[in-house]
Scaffold this motif. Structure first.
Motif, PDB file in Angstrom:
ATOM      1  N   ALA A   1      53.143 -45.161  14.355  1.00 42.18           N
ATOM      2  CA  ALA A   1      53.525 -45.731  15.651  1.00 42.18           C
ATOM      3  C   ALA A   1      54.454 -44.797  16.423  1.00 42.18           C
ATOM      4  O   ALA A   1      54.286 -44.590  17.627  1.00 42.18           O
ATOM      5  CB  ALA A   1      54.189 -47.088  15.442  1.00 42.18           C
ATOM      6  N   ALA A   2      55.424 -44.199  15.747  1.00 48.59           N
ATOM      7  CA  ALA A   2      56.360 -43.287  16.409  1.00 48.59           C
ATOM      8  C   ALA A   2      55.653 -42.019  16.876  1.00 48.59           C
ATOM      9  O   ALA A   2      55.911 -41.525  17.981  1.00 48.59           O
ATOM     10  CB  ALA A   2      57.506 -42.925  15.466  1.00 48.59           C
ATOM     11  N   ILE A   3      54.748 -41.510  16.069  1.00 47.55           N
ATOM     12  CA  ILE A   3      54.030 -40.292  16.425  1.00 47.55           C
ATOM     13  C   ILE A   3      53.048 -40.562  17.570  1.00 47.55           C
ATOM     14  O   ILE A   3      52.912 -39.760  18.488  1.00 47.55           O
ATOM     15  CB  ILE A   3      53.323 -39.704  15.195  1.00 47.55           C
ATOM     16  N   LYS A   4      52.407 -41.734  17.558  1.00 49.32           N
ATOM     17  CA  LYS A   4      51.504 -42.096  18.651  1.00 49.32           C
ATOM     18  C   LYS A   4      52.286 -42.272  19.949  1.00 49.32           C
ATOM     19  O   LYS A   4      51.838 -41.842  21.020  1.00 49.32           O
ATOM     20  CB  LYS A   4      50.743 -43.370  18.320  1.00 49.32           C
ATOM     21  N   ARG A   5      53.453 -42.881  19.880  1.00 49.03           N
ATOM     22  CA  ARG A   5      54.295 -43.045  21.074  1.00 49.03           C
ATOM     23  C   ARG A   5      54.681 -41.671  21.641  1.00 49.03           C
ATOM     24  O   ARG A   5      54.669 -41.469  22.851  1.00 49.03           O
ATOM     25  CB  ARG A   5      55.534 -43.870  20.736  1.00 49.03           C
ATOM     26  N   LEU A   6      54.985 -40.726  20.765  1.00 48.93           N
ATOM     27  CA  LEU A   6      55.306 -39.371  21.204  1.00 48.93           C
ATOM     28  C   LEU A   6      54.113 -38.744  21.917  1.00 48.93           C
ATOM     29  O   LEU A   6      54.257 -38.169  23.004  1.00 48.93           O
ATOM     30  CB  LEU A   6      55.733 -38.508  20.011  1.00 48.93           C
ATOM     31  N   ALA A   7      52.930 -38.843  21.334  1.00 49.88           N
ATOM     32  CA  ALA A   7      51.728 -38.267  21.945  1.00 49.88           C
ATOM     33  C   ALA A   7      51.444 -38.909  23.297  1.00 49.88           C
ATOM     34  O   ALA A   7      51.147 -38.208  24.277  1.00 49.88           O
ATOM     35  CB  ALA A   7      50.525 -38.437  21.021  1.00 49.88           C
ATOM     36  N   ASP A   8      51.559 -40.220  23.373  1.00 45.41           N
ATOM     37  CA  ASP A   8      51.293 -40.922  24.632  1.00 45.41           C
ATOM     38  C   ASP A   8      52.306 -40.566  25.707  1.00 45.41           C
ATOM     39  O   ASP A   8      51.947 -40.347  26.868  1.00 45.41           O
ATOM     40  CB  ASP A   8      51.284 -42.436  24.408  1.00 45.41           C
ATOM     41  N   THR A   9      53.574 -40.468  25.336  1.00 45.43           N
ATOM     42  CA  THR A   9      54.618 -40.147  26.306  1.00 45.43           C
ATOM     43  C   THR A   9      54.477 -38.722  26.815  1.00 45.43           C
ATOM     44  O   THR A   9      54.592 -38.463  28.015  1.00 45.43           O
ATOM     45  CB  THR A   9      56.012 -40.366  25.686  1.00 45.43           C
ATOM     46  N   MET A  10      54.216 -37.782  25.921  1.00 44.11           N
ATOM     47  CA  MET A  10      54.042 -36.397  26.348  1.00 44.11           C
ATOM     48  C   MET A  10      52.769 -36.240  27.184  1.00 44.11           C
ATOM     49  O   MET A  10      52.726 -35.442  28.126  1.00 44.11           O
ATOM     50  CB  MET A  10      54.009 -35.456  25.146  1.00 44.11           C
ATOM     51  N   SER A  11      51.753 -37.022  26.857  1.00 47.72           N
ATOM     52  CA  SER A  11      50.535 -37.010  27.657  1.00 47.72           C
ATOM     53  C   SER A  11      50.814 -37.529  29.069  1.00 47.72           C
ATOM     54  O   SER A  11      50.327 -36.968  30.057  1.00 47.72           O
ATOM     55  CB  SER A  11      49.466 -37.869  26.974  1.00 47.72           C
ATOM     56  N   ASP A  12      51.612 -38.586  29.171  1.00 45.72           N
ATOM     57  CA  ASP A  12      52.008 -39.106  30.483  1.00 45.72           C
ATOM     58  C   ASP A  12      52.793 -38.063  31.271  1.00 45.72           C
ATOM     59  O   ASP A  12      52.594 -37.903  32.476  1.00 45.72           O
ATOM     60  CB  ASP A  12      52.843 -40.381  30.338  1.00 45.72           C
ATOM     61  N   LEU A  13      53.686 -37.361  30.597  1.00 43.71           N
ATOM     62  CA  LEU A  13      54.468 -36.316  31.261  1.00 43.71           C
ATOM     63  C   LEU A  13      53.555 -35.240  31.847  1.00 43.71           C
ATOM     64  O   LEU A  13      53.685 -34.869  33.013  1.00 43.71           O
ATOM     65  CB  LEU A  13      55.463 -35.679  30.286  1.00 43.71           C
ATOM     66  N   SER A  14      52.627 -34.750  31.050  1.00 49.59           N
ATOM     67  CA  SER A  14      51.760 -33.674  31.525  1.00 49.59           C
ATOM     68  C   SER A  14      50.780 -34.162  32.592  1.00 49.59           C
ATOM     69  O   SER A  14      50.380 -33.386  33.456  1.00 49.59           O
ATOM     70  CB  SER A  14      51.010 -33.025  30.369  1.00 49.59           C
ATOM     71  N   ARG A  15      50.445 -35.435  32.568  1.00 54.12           N
ATOM     72  CA  ARG A  15      49.496 -35.968  33.540  1.00 54.12           C
ATOM     73  C   ARG A  15      50.171 -36.339  34.863  1.00 54.12           C
ATOM     74  O   ARG A  15      49.650 -36.056  35.935  1.00 54.12           O
ATOM     75  CB  ARG A  15      48.816 -37.199  32.962  1.00 54.12           C
ATOM     76  N   PHE A  16      51.331 -36.987  34.796  1.00 54.34           N
ATOM     77  CA  PHE A  16      51.968 -37.522  35.995  1.00 54.34           C
ATOM     78  C   PHE A  16      53.033 -36.611  36.601  1.00 54.34           C
ATOM     79  O   PHE A  16      53.408 -36.790  37.751  1.00 54.34           O
ATOM     80  CB  PHE A  16      52.579 -38.887  35.707  1.00 54.34           C
ATOM     81  N   GLN A  17      53.541 -35.656  35.846  1.00 54.57           N
ATOM     82  CA  GLN A  17      54.590 -34.754  36.338  1.00 54.57           C
ATOM     83  C   GLN A  17      54.257 -33.289  36.062  1.00 54.57           C
ATOM     84  O   GLN A  17      55.109 -32.539  35.568  1.00 54.57           O
ATOM     85  CB  GLN A  17      55.932 -35.104  35.665  1.00 54.57           C
ATOM     86  N   PRO A  18      53.061 -32.831  36.383  1.00 52.65           N
ATOM     87  CA  PRO A  18      52.708 -31.444  36.040  1.00 52.65           C
ATOM     88  C   PRO A  18      53.552 -30.407  36.762  1.00 52.65           C
ATOM     89  O   PRO A  18      53.758 -29.314  36.247  1.00 52.65           O
ATOM     90  CB  PRO A  18      51.231 -31.340  36.446  1.00 52.65           C
ATOM     91  N   GLY A  19      54.060 -30.728  37.924  1.00 55.11           N
ATOM     92  CA  GLY A  19      54.875 -29.784  38.670  1.00 55.11           C
ATOM     93  C   GLY A  19      56.243 -29.554  38.069  1.00 55.11           C
ATOM     94  O   GLY A  19      56.931 -28.592  38.416  1.00 55.11           O
TER      95      GLY A  19
END
Length: 132
Positions: A50-68
């Motif tokens: 669960a902790a590792i999946k949360r990390l993957a999802d959060t970092m994915s959100d970062l790269s998707r929504f804040q690429p700049g």
């Protein structure tokens, strides 16, 4: 012969080190948005899925929504964290996405073969990209 597929614990330790590097870099450069994303899910409290999946999802959100907000180098490290975390959890990568270390084809084949109840078709070429 070198073992290119790291055991789960070593992969989690690698993810933790990469996140530590990102933390130090973003603190030095005072990048608050990426730092907020990282601190939402890191440091890892354990090796639980669960902790590792949360990390993957959060970092994915970062790269998707804040690429700049990310430099090219930071984007590469973030993608490596995402790919490694998804491999540990067993979540397949999104279609068309490649793991940072080139093993996505291997993991996609293994995942599909397991879902179909077949033996995985692993080629020697899947290991030629080298270790993480």
């Amino acid at each position: 012969m070198t073992n290119y597929i790291l055991p789960r614990e070593q992969t989690v330790e690698r993810i933790d080190k990469l996140c530590g590097r990102l933390f130090e870099l973003w603190c030095e450069e005072r990048k608050l948005v990426p730092l907020a994303y990282l601190l939402h899910c890191w440091p890892l409290t354990g090796h639980d899925a669960a902790a590792i999946k949360r990390l993957a999802d959060t970092m994915s959100d970062l790269s998707r929504f804040q690429p700049g907000k990310l430099s090219t180098r930071e984007s590469i490290v973030v993608r490596e964290v995402i790919g490694s975390a998804r491999e540990v959890v067993g979540t397949p990568l999104p279609r068309g996405a490649a793991a940072a270390h080139g093993a996505s084809a291997l993991w996609t084949r293994v995942w599909r073969a397991n879902a179909a109840g077949q033996a995985p078709a692993v080629a020697v070429a899947d290991f030629l990209d080298g270790p993480l």
